[in-house]
Each structure stands twice: as C-alpha cells, then as structure tokens.
Design an enzyme around this catalytic site. Structure first.
Site, PDB file in Angstrom:
ATOM      1  N   TYR A  60       0.856  -1.188   0.000  1.00 52.85           N
ATOM      2  CA  TYR A  60       0.000   0.000   0.000  1.00 52.85           C
ATOM      3  C   TYR A  60       0.891   1.237   0.000  1.00 52.85           C
ATOM      4  O   TYR A  60       1.757   1.401   0.842  1.00 52.85           O
ATOM      5  CB  TYR A  60      -0.883  -0.050   1.247  1.00 52.85           C
ATOM      6  N   CYS A  61       0.687   2.121  -0.980  1.00 58.05           N
ATOM      7  CA  CYS A  61       1.406   3.393  -1.085  1.00 58.05           C
ATOM      8  C   CYS A  61       2.928   3.136  -1.107  1.00 58.05           C
ATOM      9  O   CYS A  61       3.409   2.328  -1.893  1.00 58.05           O
ATOM     10  CB  CYS A  61       0.987   4.320   0.043  1.00 58.05           C
ATOM     11  N   ILE A  62       3.690   3.758  -0.213  1.00 60.81           N
ATOM     12  CA  ILE A  62       5.137   3.585  -0.221  1.00 60.81           C
ATOM     13  C   ILE A  62       5.521   2.151   0.139  1.00 60.81           C
ATOM     14  O   ILE A  62       6.588   1.665  -0.266  1.00 60.81           O
ATOM     15  CB  ILE A  62       5.811   4.593   0.730  1.00 60.81           C
TER      16      ILE A  62
END
Length: 609
Positions: free
Chosen positions: A339-341
């Site tokens: 998720y994301c980074i």
C-alpha cells in the site's frame, strides 16, 4: 437535495439579525466583532507561519517559491503578447462579472453554486457577499492561469508556481476571514459574540497543546484507544525485530487457503487504517474469506532505527516478513500486498527476488502505489533541488529523522481547503469543538521516518524515477521491474491527491508479467478501504492496458460498489487449496495489534539540533 435547500432558506439573514438588535446591543457586538476580527487576522497569520508550504515563504523561502514566481514574471515581461493575453482574460472576467451582476439585478436566475466553501445562502442572496465571492473567483482564475501563459518555463518551476499559487488563492478565500464569512458572522450575531470567543479559547488550547505553536486539532482524540475500540481484529504478534512487528490474525473459518496473504502498509502512517472498525475492516473481510492474513507494523523511527536505509527496509522489512510469515503458516509461497510507499518498497524487492531466483511471492497487489513517478503530482514540489534541500534541513535539525509532525502538515497542505481552512472556520470562527472521528484520529497518528529512507525516496524515486527505468540499486544490485513476471494487480483511486490515478496507472505498465488494473472512485484512503457492505462508490475494470489511464478508462466497464469482490475473484485462485485452520502460535510477543503501533510521536524524543 430539496431538504438541504429548505434548510438553507430557513437560515436567518444577516440583515434580519442586525435589525433585531437594539442600538446598545449593536454597538457592543460591533466593538466585540472588531476586536475578534483583529484576533482572527492574527490567528490566520499563525496558521500561515506554521510548517505548511506557505509558511516556508515567511521563513527564508527554502522551497524556492519566490524563484518560481520571479521566473514567471520575467518570462511574461519578455513576452508582451502572452502578458497581454493574460490581462485580457482578467478583463473579460471582470466584464463578465459586471454583466452577471447586472443581469441578476434585472431578475435573471443566478448560476448554481458548486464550490462548497460558498454554500451559505448569503453568498447567493446578499449582493455584497455575492460580489466578494465572484471577484475572488475572477482573480483566482487569472492568478492560476499566469504560469500557463509563460512559455518555455522549466517543468519544475511551472509545477512549483502552480502549487504555491493554489496555496495563496486558497488562503485569500473570503471564507477564511471573520469579517467576510457570513456563516461566521451569523453565528457571532446569534450567540452574542460567544462563538468567536469560544473559537479563540480553542485556538489557544491548540497552541498550548503543541507547546507554543499552533497545531489545529481536527478531532477529539480522547474516546479512542488502539486495541480497545479501533484495530481490534484478534491475532498474535508472531515475529519482531527492530524495524517491524508481524501480526498474524486469527482465522474465523474452519478451513483456510494454504497460501497466506502478507500486507505491507506504508510506514508514513500506521497499518490500522485496514482495521479501523469492525464494519469497515479489510483485514476482517479477508480473514472471513478464509485467508491467513499477516500485516507488517512498522516501527516509528527513533534512536534505534534513525540511521536505517532503504536496503534495511527491504532486508529487515520485506525479506524478514516473508520468511517469518512462511515459517508461521507452514506455506512455501504467499501472496503479497503493498500500500502506497509500502508498495514501492515491495516492487523493488520483488525485482531483487526475481534476479536471485527467489519465487516465494506468488502474486502481488498494489494499493494506490507508485513505482513510476513521472506523473506523481503535487508532491513533486518537494523533490526538486529547493524542496529536497528544505527536507534535508528538517532532517538534520531532527537528528537524522524526518519528523512525523512535518509529514502530517505536508499532507494537510496538499488539501488545505478540506484539511486546514475547514477546521480554522469550524473551530476558531464558529466556535465548534472538534468531534470524535476515528479516521481523523488515525490521520493524526503519524510516524517518524529515518532520514536516509525519506531522502532516497524523494531523490531516487520521485525526482530521478530510477525504479521504473531499471536504474534503482537495492542490496548491492541494480534491479529491473520487468523481471517481475508474477501476476500483478494494481489499484488506483480516481480522486487520489497523493498518488494520482495517471501516475499509479503508469505503474501498471512497468512489470514484466500479466498485470491487471482496477480503478475505484474516491481518494487515497476511501478509494482503497471501501467495504462491500457499505454499498458506496463505484469502480472500473477490464480496460485495455495502453499508454495512458484515460485511454484505459475509455475501454473499461463501470460497476457499482467496492472493488474488493473483483480483487477477490482474482486472488482466490492464487491462494492454493483449502486446509484445516490453526490459531496463530503464541510466540510470547503479545496480542494484536502489537506494541509498535501504540507508540505515538510524543513518546519519542528526537535529538533536536
């Protein structure tokens, strides 16, 4: 819709409220208003002098906003035709405003209001407020268009100019000031001045809570306790090192799929957005599907981890979690989520695994995650020379750590209308105490980041885009995402202001195997965490992977509700055969949600310089 209109129409006008006051009351109110307006102006100044992007302009302009504005000014000065076009647009805007005001004065139907900041009926019915609003809109449109008239402006300066111009125009909105906000003035009149006085008390309480600096409270945090009424899915911590705790959740089915699911959330926020409440918990939903779910809980950077690097996050984060999850579950392979980074880290590590013949990850799903940063949006303002220099100075002052409080401010100022000025108005002008809201509690529960990790993310990923180009070095090797040939699903959210749709879509084109793309409505959080039972929003699937997300969307099919069932249809056949479920082993490390997640910023003392 009609109910809202009736409610607005029922609001007393400012003229009627003023007419109800006797002369003495009116004199007292006006004197109080003048004093409160002075305090309000000082309060706005305190907001702007904070750690947001605009505040840096008053602190020596380390992010180079002045440089960008000067570049636009010099460009237009050397291009009289472009300057003339810009000024003609301003003139046409003002002529259109006068024409509109004249036509409405003659009885023409006013245009419907679309900007939620101006939803108060006075902005439509009161000629004075209407003119203020329309004049603001004309001037804003002109200011926002100036950079577009400058020819051959370097992309980084163009982006910086647009970003800071947007910040400045948002600041200048008449709704942000007591004297030109009819909602605040009405509340002031109705409460006899108590609304503003209470707002000042709330502002001073926020200053006191933040140790002398204004830190706007978005929610009442007192009702929430991690592990008690949020992040309550049952499970055990089955592995811990200095960087992560690995949580295994207890099964709710008699049989489970043989391949577990391992989730790598972002370390910028805490993992429990995936388990905020029982009714919207993605973790509980996945467990109920018969998956053995593992989640990584990242440690907030402190004296122990402040010198960690991206390699450390790959080795002690991804590799360590994969090994521990397989050992705890007895499986030989697992499916992974980033998720994301957390997805950025996972994608690079998967390329490293592929280069070394490590096939323990069977498939990967990416939530709102970028591995190609060519179109990464407003956050790129922080990644060119001045932006990175400013971040470097913050990290140096904080003893090698990127402070979570600064990250919180940065993300708020990416959406200042919703995440800054809304609360200035509601609390400091209307005098409303913040209400409990679990999502905002999570949003404020930030983490520190090792400076070296954050600096590399900004330079190698955002600025140089090395990961998508096959130039990113990880654990002593240059990795290429084209070597990742396992099945991949990439999810994006259409209104995501942190990881824009088109940027995430480009990530779907960088892998070497079969890649599916799914687009949800809403933003960075609600677009991902949308439980099917909520029956909210919509999603798009099945488009043809081409160069742009816009082209993909033209061939995609829209469906109502959450995208999770579509993901599950893809993930289920990759999850192996069924086997008897077993409870997580008690490793003596405690129960979910673990200990790292409970450490808040105020618990960590940074060696400030």
């Amino acid at each position: 819709m009609s109910g809202n209109k009736k409610e607005k129409a029922a609001l007393p006008s400012l003229q009627s409220l003023m007419a109800e006051q006797n002369p003495l009351q009116m004199q007292v109110l006006m004197t109080t208003l003048a004093l409160a307006n002075t305090e309000s102006q000082a309060l706005i100044s305190d907001v702007l002098m904070g750690s947001g992007p605009v505040g840096t302009m008053a602190q020596g302009d380390p992010m180079g906003a002045g440089e960008a504005f000067r570049a636009v000014g010099m460009n237009l000065a050397q291009n009289p035709a472009a300057l003339m076009r810009a000024n003609m647009e301003l003139m046409r805007g003002w002529m259109g405003l006068w024409n509109e005001m004249t036509q409405e004065a003659l009885g023409a139907e006013p245009a419907p209001e679309t900007d939620k900041r101006f939803s108060d009926p006075e902005w439509q019915t009161n000629p004075g407020f209407k003119f203020i609003r329309k004049a603001y809109e004309v001037n804003t449109k002109w200011l926002m268009g100036l950079a577009d008239h400058a020819t051959d402006l370097p992309e980084n300066l163009h982006l910086r100019t647009k970003f800071f111009t947007q910040q400045l125009t948002d600041i200048m909105s008449p709704t942000n000031y007591l004297g030109t906000n009819p909602q605040a003035l009405r509340a002031f009149m109705e409460s006899g001045g108590e609304s503003v006085l209470n707002g000042i008390r709330l502002a001073r309480a926020d200053v006191k809570k933040a140790g002398g600096k204004l830190h706007i409270s978005q929610t009442d945090e007192t009702p929430f306790e991690i592990g008690e009424n949020i992040a309550t899915a049952p499970g055990k911590v089955v592995f811990r090192n200095d960087l992560i705790e690995l949580i295994q959740y207890a099964p709710t089915q008699e049989t489970v799929y043989s391949r577990p699911l391992l989730i790598f959330p972002p370390w910028i926020n805490k993992f429990y957005i995936l388990d905020l409440r029982e009714e919207n918990s993605m973790i509980r939903w996945l467990v109920d599907k018969g998956l053995t779910v593992f989640v990584v809980s990242w440690r907030s950077a402190d004296d122990v981890t402040k010198d960690y690097t991206w390699d450390d996050y790959s080795k002690n984060g991804v590799y360590a979690a994969v090994e521990a999850a397989l050992q705890a579950s007895g499986a030989k392979k697992l499916n992974a989520v980033g998720y994301c980074i957390g997805g950025t880290l996972l994608s690079g590590t998967l390329a490293h695994m592929a280069a070394n013949g490590d096939d323990r990850v069977n498939s990967a799903t990416f939530f709102a995650s970028q591995s190609d940063f060519e179109l990464a949006g407003d956050l790129r303002v922080f990644t060119d020379g001045p932006g990175r220099s400013y971040i470097d100075s913050l990290i140096e002052k904080s003893g090698g750590v990127m402070p979570g409080a600064m990250m919180y401010e940065t993300f708020n100022w990416l959406r200042p209308i919703d995440l800054v000025w809304r609360y200035v108005i509601d609390q400091y002008m209307l005098g409303k105490s913040p209400r409990p809201f679990d999502l905002l509690y999570w949003n404020a529960d930030q983490t520190n980041i090792p400076g070296k990790v954050h600096q590399r993310y900004l330079k190698d990923c955002y600025y140089d885009n090395k990961l998508s180009k096959g130039e990113f070095e990880l654990l002593g090797e240059t990795v290429d995402l084209k070597n990742v040939t396992i099945p991949v699903m990439v999810q994006a959210s259409r209104d995501d202001h942190i990881c824009p749709f088109e940027s995430v879509y480009r990530t779907a084109t960088v892998f070497g195997g079969d890649t599916k793309f799914v687009l949800s409505s809403s933003g960075h959080i609600a677009g991902v965490v949308n439980h099917p039972d909520a029956k909210k929003y919509q999603h798009w699937t099945g488009g043809k992977i081409t160069e742009t997300g816009a082209e993909w969307l033209e061939t995609a099919q829209e469906a109502p509700g959450s995208w999770w069932p579509y993901w599950w249809d893809w993930l289920k056949p990759k999850s192996g055969a069924k086997k008897k479920a077993v409870q997580p082993k008690d490793m003596g490390l405690g129960a979910a949600p673990g200990t790292y997640v409970k450490v808040r910023l105020q618990h960590i003392k940074l060696p400030l310089k």
